[in-house]
Design a protein around this motif. Structure first.
Motif, PDB file in Angstrom:
ATOM      1  N   TYR A  56      38.176  27.965  38.162  1.00  0.00           N
ATOM      2  CA  TYR A  56      39.217  28.111  39.174  1.00  0.00           C
ATOM      3  C   TYR A  56      38.648  28.074  40.597  1.00  0.00           C
ATOM      4  O   TYR A  56      39.229  27.450  41.484  1.00  0.00           O
ATOM      5  N   GLU A 102      42.364  22.919  36.357  1.00  0.00           N
ATOM      6  CA  GLU A 102      43.093  23.654  37.403  1.00  0.00           C
ATOM      7  C   GLU A 102      43.566  22.657  38.462  1.00  0.00           C
ATOM      8  O   GLU A 102      43.068  22.634  39.591  1.00  0.00           O
ATOM      9  N   MET A 142      39.752  38.261  38.076  1.00  0.00           N
ATOM     10  CA  MET A 142      40.212  36.955  37.616  1.00  0.00           C
ATOM     11  C   MET A 142      39.813  36.741  36.148  1.00  0.00           C
ATOM     12  O   MET A 142      40.600  36.275  35.334  1.00  0.00           O
ATOM     13  N   GLU A 143      38.571  37.124  35.842  1.00  0.00           N
ATOM     14  CA  GLU A 143      38.067  36.956  34.481  1.00  0.00           C
ATOM     15  C   GLU A 143      38.862  37.836  33.509  1.00  0.00           C
ATOM     16  O   GLU A 143      39.238  37.387  32.429  1.00  0.00           O
ATOM     17  N   VAL A 144      39.122  39.068  33.954  1.00  0.00           N
ATOM     18  CA  VAL A 144      39.869  39.998  33.099  1.00  0.00           C
ATOM     19  C   VAL A 144      41.291  39.494  32.848  1.00  0.00           C
ATOM     20  O   VAL A 144      41.864  39.711  31.782  1.00  0.00           O
ATOM     21  N   SER A 145      41.850  38.795  33.846  1.00  0.00           N
ATOM     22  CA  SER A 145      43.236  38.319  33.677  1.00  0.00           C
ATOM     23  C   SER A 145      43.304  37.013  32.893  1.00  0.00           C
ATOM     24  O   SER A 145      44.360  36.392  32.808  1.00  0.00           O
ATOM     25  N   GLY A 146      42.185  36.581  32.330  1.00  0.00           N
ATOM     26  CA  GLY A 146      42.204  35.430  31.423  1.00  0.00           C
ATOM     27  C   GLY A 146      41.978  34.096  32.103  1.00  0.00           C
ATOM     28  O   GLY A 146      42.112  33.051  31.482  1.00  0.00           O
ATOM     29  N   THR A 147      41.645  34.118  33.406  1.00  0.00           N
ATOM     30  CA  THR A 147      41.355  32.862  34.111  1.00  0.00           C
ATOM     31  C   THR A 147      39.853  32.721  34.226  1.00  0.00           C
ATOM     32  O   THR A 147      39.170  33.685  34.581  1.00  0.00           O
ATOM     33  N   ARG A 188      40.744  24.142  30.328  1.00  0.00           N
ATOM     34  CA  ARG A 188      41.926  23.692  30.994  1.00  0.00           C
ATOM     35  C   ARG A 188      41.612  23.256  32.430  1.00  0.00           C
ATOM     36  O   ARG A 188      40.725  23.832  33.073  1.00  0.00           O
ATOM     37  N   ARG A 241      45.225  22.007  46.128  1.00  0.00           N
ATOM     38  CA  ARG A 241      45.263  22.953  47.248  1.00  0.00           C
ATOM     39  C   ARG A 241      43.935  22.945  48.012  1.00  0.00           C
ATOM     40  O   ARG A 241      43.903  22.940  49.239  1.00  0.00           O
TER      41      ARG A 241
END
Lengths: 250, 256
Positions: free
Chosen positions: B136, B34, B126-131, B32, B40
């Motif tokens: 990113y 970003e 970040m990795e654990v939260s699926g990103t 995906r 930003r």
């Protein structure tokens, strides 16, 4: 207790002969353990014994060299990136250092995991969920604050709220009370218990803080020399005559 | 025979860097995307760097003009001052100085930011939260530096030339129209395009080295400082190496 009622013999995490080495240093040498649904298991071990490595293997941040790690019935070594992400959405992880994103507010920290996994929620629903989790940890008024403005105990609570944001079925806690004063440590331990009861989660807690262990553990597994040396309740292990076990309770 | 640590370390770092570059290109084209984070970063890296780049560019143009004038007067070619300054700024000084200032501000910032995120487990979180943290944090930053540095260089060149125009008018009088007419008349396709193309490579190197140093930061807070420092030093060195290669290539292509 609700959590005890909800407990079953269905393993939510099953570790079988897990081995991990870094160069010549063997950290895990055939560790085996089973965590049942609704249960709170504490892994007790000395500093540097490989506790943190073990839970990072469970969440897939470190790859085990050998052995089998099953989370909710799935062997994580067989999961691709997509499968691993799906599994992680159901497994919360509370880092020892809290790992709050410095550049984001508390609200943004909690919204971050939702942007990937809960894309069906609209802004109002997402906001409601953030407020609900912050209310659970008693810090709803910090929603617009930056992590740098929070105390150590507050950061731990916010990190717990972020861990809960996806409503995980199992939560892995890496030394949740380390670095906190005794009073805050007690509050966090009670909050872990309350979280388990309220959200009906299973917990695997890494700790060497015996007060936290006593307050949070249904069962305790002792990690020694890379192996699961003993498993039992707090009282069972405390009464053990084995000097390696007794050393933790002195 | 065992190689000394510094030699094996050099080869190890080179191999790791090559893997990092390969992963960058793999992740760049894989969804995906970003997009919000990329926009930003363009703002943080590009827009917020403009004041610093503009001030240094202005001073560079002014000083260069004031220092060149006596030499040109000595040879009786003072009228060629806009041409000399224009060519120097557009072909070489503008891109290189802008890239060095950019490296000092951005590469060290990226190195320190990612290094601190690494040692405080934010990248793991970040990795654990699926990103995907690489996508990113790294892809968005490297893409932003690659695309923003050419824009900043063009703006810096323009401000430098304006500074030079003011420098010319300190001890003489030339209209703005005449000054820029002389500058643009002396510039050709072979002056502008190679100079602009090399800034994409400068930007890529600056972003990539900053990210590599930060992403592979070790040894706690001490490692963060080292990452920031190494990011500036190595990216500055790479700017000169790329510049050297760019000169050779443009020479081979007959664009010099």
């Amino acid at each position: 207790m609700e959590s005890l009622d909800a407990r079953s013999d269905t393993p939510i995490i099953r570790l079988t002969e897990v081995k991990k080495s870094f160069d010549d240093h063997v950290v895990l040498d055939g560790f085996s353990l089973k965590v049942n649904k609704g249960e709170s298991v504490v892994i007790l071990g000395r500093s540097g014994s490989g506790k943190s490595v073990l839970i990072k293997c469970i969440i897939g941040l470190i790859k085990a060299d050998q052995g089998k790690i099953e989370v909710m019935g799935r062997d994580i070594s067989q999961l691709d990136t997509y499968g691993l992400d799906k599994m992680r959405a159901k497994v919360g992880f509370l880092f020892q250092s809290n790992a709050l994103y410095d550049s984001m507010t508390v609200r943004e920290n909690l919204l971050f995991p939702m942007r990937r996994h809960l894309t069906n929620l609209d802004r109002r629903e997402s906001e409601q969920r953030v407020i609900e989790k912050l209310t659970h940890v008693g810090l709803a008024d910090t929603i617009d604050m930056m992590p740098s403005a929070l105390s150590g105990g507050m950061k731990k609570r916010i990190a717990l709220a972020r861990t809960l944001i996806l409503n995980p079925e199992v939560i892995l806690y890496d030394e949740p009370t380390t670095g906190l004063d005794p009073v805050t440590g007690k509050e966090i331990s009670l909050l872990l218990r309350e979280t388990q009861r309220k959200y009906n989660t299973s917990s695997l807690i890494i700790s060497h803080d015996m007060k936290c262990v006593k307050r949070t553990a249904d069962r305790i597994a002792i990690l020694l020399s890379g192996k699961c040396y003993a498993v039992g309740t707090y009282d069972e292990l405390k009464q053990s005559s084995d000097k390696n076990i007794h050393a933790f309770f002195e | 025979m065992k190689l000394p640590d510094y030699i094996s370390g050099f080869f190890e770092d080179t191999g790791n860097m090559a893997r990092f570059v390969a992963r960058y290109f793999r992740e760049l084209f894989r969804p995906r995307y970003e997009v919000r984070q990329f926009v930003r970063q363009c703002y943080l890296i590009g827009v917020l760097s403009f004041p610093l780049i503009a001030v240094t560019g202005f001073i560079m143009g002014l000083v260069l003009t004031m220092q060149l004038r006596p030499s040109l007067i000595a040879y009786g070619v003072e009228s060629q001052l806009p041409v000399m300054v224009g060519l120097s700024i557009v072909r070489e000084i503008g891109p290189v100085i802008t890239a060095l200032i950019f490296a000092g501000k951005i590469s060290s910032g990226i190195g320190a930011e990612l290094g601190s995120m690494k040692v405080t487990e934010q990248i793991d979180a970040m990795e654990v939260s699926g990103t995907n943290p690489f996508k990113y944090l790294v892809v968005t930053r490297v893409l932003a530096t690659t695309l923003m540095l050419p824009v900043l260089t063009v703006l810096s060149d323009a401000v430098s030339l304006y500074g030079s125009y003011l420098g010319v008018n300190i001890k003489g009088h030339t209209s703005l129209t005449l000054y820029f007419f002389q500058v643009f008349q002396s510039l050709g396709f072979g002056d502008v395009l190679p100079a602009l193309i090399k800034t994409f490579f400068f930007g890529f190197a600056i972003g990539l080295i900053g990210c590599y140093m930060g992403y592979n930061s070790k040894k706690g807070t001490e490692g963060v400082g080292r990452s920031a420092n190494a990011a500036v030093v190595v990216s500055s060195l790479f700017i000169f190496i790329i510049d050297l290669l760019a000169v050779q290539i443009t020479d081979l292509l007959g664009l010099n």
